[in-house]
Design a protein around this motif. Sequence first.
Motif, mmCIF file in Angstrom:
data_model
loop_
_atom_site.group_PDB
_atom_site.id
_atom_site.type_symbol
_atom_site.label_atom_id
_atom_site.label_comp_id
_atom_site.label_asym_id
_atom_site.label_seq_id
_atom_site.Cartn_x
_atom_site.Cartn_y
_atom_site.Cartn_z
ATOM 1 N N PRO B 250 0.824 -1.218 0.000
ATOM 2 C CA PRO B 250 0.000 0.000 0.000
ATOM 3 C C PRO B 250 0.858 1.268 0.000
ATOM 4 O O PRO B 250 0.511 2.247 -0.655
ATOM 5 C CB PRO B 250 -0.815 -0.128 1.289
ATOM 6 C CG PRO B 250 -0.870 -1.591 1.578
ATOM 7 C CD PRO B 250 0.416 -2.158 1.057
ATOM 8 N N GLU B 251 1.960 1.195 0.695
ATOM 9 C CA GLU B 251 2.911 2.323 0.728
ATOM 10 C C GLU B 251 3.363 2.690 -0.683
ATOM 11 O O GLU B 251 3.287 3.827 -1.111
ATOM 12 C CB GLU B 251 4.176 1.928 1.531
ATOM 13 C CG GLU B 251 4.191 2.215 3.020
ATOM 14 C CD GLU B 251 3.837 3.632 3.387
ATOM 15 O OE1 GLU B 251 4.775 4.434 3.564
ATOM 16 O OE2 GLU B 251 2.627 3.937 3.533
ATOM 17 N N LYS B 254 0.822 4.258 -3.049
ATOM 18 C CA LYS B 254 0.288 5.570 -2.690
ATOM 19 C C LYS B 254 0.480 6.578 -3.824
ATOM 20 O O LYS B 254 1.570 6.670 -4.390
ATOM 21 C CB LYS B 254 0.963 6.076 -1.416
ATOM 22 C CG LYS B 254 -0.042 6.700 -0.478
ATOM 23 C CD LYS B 254 0.564 7.019 0.863
ATOM 24 C CE LYS B 254 -0.243 8.129 1.492
ATOM 25 N NZ LYS B 254 0.500 8.813 2.522
ATOM 26 N N GLY B 255 -0.584 7.255 -4.193
ATOM 27 C CA GLY B 255 -0.498 8.280 -5.232
ATOM 28 C C GLY B 255 -0.447 7.724 -6.644
ATOM 29 O O GLY B 255 -0.276 8.485 -7.599
#
Lengths: 377, 286
Positions: B250-251, B254-255
């Motif tokens: 998920p890190e 991100k974006g």
Amino acid sequence: MAQKKKRLLQGNEACVEGAIYAGCKFYAGYPITPSTEVAEGMSVRLPKVGGKFIQMEDEIGGIAAAIGGSLAGLKSMTATSGPGLSLKQECIGYACIAEVPLVIVDVMRGGPATGYPTGPSQSDIMAAKWGTHGDHPVIAVTPSSVPEILTETVRAFNLAEQYRTPVMVLYDEIVGHMREPIAIPEPGELEVVDREKATCKPEEYFPYDDRHLVAPLAPFGSGYRFHVTGLNHKQDGFPTNDSKVIDRNNRRIIEKVETNKERIWKNEETALDDAEVAIFTIGSTARSARFAVNELRKSGLKVGLLRPLTIWPFPDAAVAELSKRVNAIIVPEMNLGQMVHEVERCAKGNCEVEGITRVDGEPITPAQIMHAVRRFL
Amino acid sequence: MSTIAEKKEKVSVPFDYNKYLRPNKLPHIWCPGCGHGIVLKALLRAIDRAGLEKDNICMVSGIGCSSRTPGYVDFNTLHTLHGRAMAFATGVKLAKPELKVIVITGDGDALAIGGNHFIHACRRNIDMTVLVMTNSTYGMTGGQYSPTTPLDAIATTSRYGNIEPPFDACEMARASGATFVARGTAYHTIELEKTVHDALVHKGTSVIDIIDACPTYFGRANKFKSATHMMEAIEKDGTVNVKQAEKLTPEQLKGKVLRGVLHKVERPEYCEQYENLIMQKATSKK
Ligand SMILES: Cc1ncc(C[n+]2csc(CCOP(=O)(O)OP(=O)(O)O)c2C)c(N)n1
Ligand code: SF4
Ligand SMILES: [Mg+2]
């Protein structure tokens, strides 16, 4: 000949029968009172004759899909009222400039905005003429009885196909919702016109061929690959900035209708030969007017009725001619004065012109008309 | 996935773009660096790969820089009104279901003024392939903010930064009922060609949200150094393929916006339903 069997139909149902008779195979629209029965009827009748019906998400979608259907080669129609007509305006202009045959039925109700949905009105006469931005051609027919809605819907399709332009069928809620006996015409009884097909080689085809006032229109998918746009375009259909071409085409689409006025006009005259006062009106108001003429004639008053079945292009010649032989023309209309200005324009001061207006959602009565006529006799 | 050798091989086969273009209508109106032309290239290659006949393709567009595409291609082409492409296309398709209908539309065209037609075409699952060119701006009218302009971005009508959250065209299409939903970018051209091909052969409403750049307006206003810099930042670094995304934390995600086929289901198609159900019933009942 044996008497043909008559059916009791509502005006809007007669519109459906007229469309089917004319060979309409595509309908797209959005329900709105008092035109909804047209959509309902088309949804039942079209699939039986191999046609397509779709209820779109709004009136804009309705007319847009109908234009698409027409370009794919099917005779197409949409129907609406009041607010729906306002929403269709941009697309009406598109059909005008892209020269797409299309029939738009507008069953007039009180306005502006949501107004009086169930009340009759004749307040879209100018909206029919001017209801899209830019100069554009308009043909609008105005039936005043149930059988006439059928025949005029057929004529509207014929004109749309012949001149490659949107044609409006304009009638008030009273005519749309009244029921009258009507004999459905046999095939061949009424003229049915189809758009001129392209016959040249595909590489020589121009959808807006300069050599024609109205060029043949090939359906999409028939091997003629061409471009359609709402931008000003050349004869090949592609956008142009050439001022000469823009000028020529802006004028030509108007001329299609203007130079053929005589063929598009259709008037009914009642007791006009010796008339001193004439009534000029359409739709259900013409029914009151006819009653008034009969009553007044019984008392020996010389009054007659000019009833246009084509309101756009406006019957200039008939009104001008009439203005020279009567003392006054009375123009009753269920609005605050729309046709009356056109009549004044054509009468050029030759006679008095007086309007009768009504916007309370009630029809103009024979008594109202008789009262106005008497003042000039 | 094809190997690098296979990819090279494909690229080296000379592709006859002129077969599908109207060369006498070129040059096109697009600015240098604009993504719209790259999308067109992928589309033409996908059409070729799908073996579609020019006479049977009807390309419909609205109004905008992206919507100028039909003017350059040798199909049955219909350049309509701002926002209305999918409504016109619905009419063409229903009237003549044998036509392959392709809609070219901008993010403003499809999602702002045409949002309602977009939703309902997807809901009907009418067979058409819709390419939404998402450049996050109204290119044609000079760079106003659009429904996909990111928060804080500068546009000629958001000089102080955009406060409207952007739309996700794919979520919108999926929620509305489209049966094929994908995202591509003008940067990932080979992937885009494949995605468009898969959309073209899908039966039903297929929507591809294609992120492409408007360097002239969005790029300049938001201080991107160049068109390529913009493509790298937004399209390359700002996206990740769904397959690759499965391996990321998920890190790491991100974006990043997902690319590739995001949703694909089978559901009866509108025109077939009309013919199989409505026309059948209407003609069998006397
Ligand atoms: C009814 C209507 N409103 C506004 C416009 C003006 N207009 C033309 S194109 C456009 C925006 C186009 O943006 P988009 O669809 O994203 O296409 P792009 O130019 O970015 O490719 C606008 C607002 C118009 N032509 N018609
Ligand atoms: S203004 Fe933007 S979207 Fe329009 S052609 Fe130029 S770069 Fe492309
Ligand atoms: Mg845009």
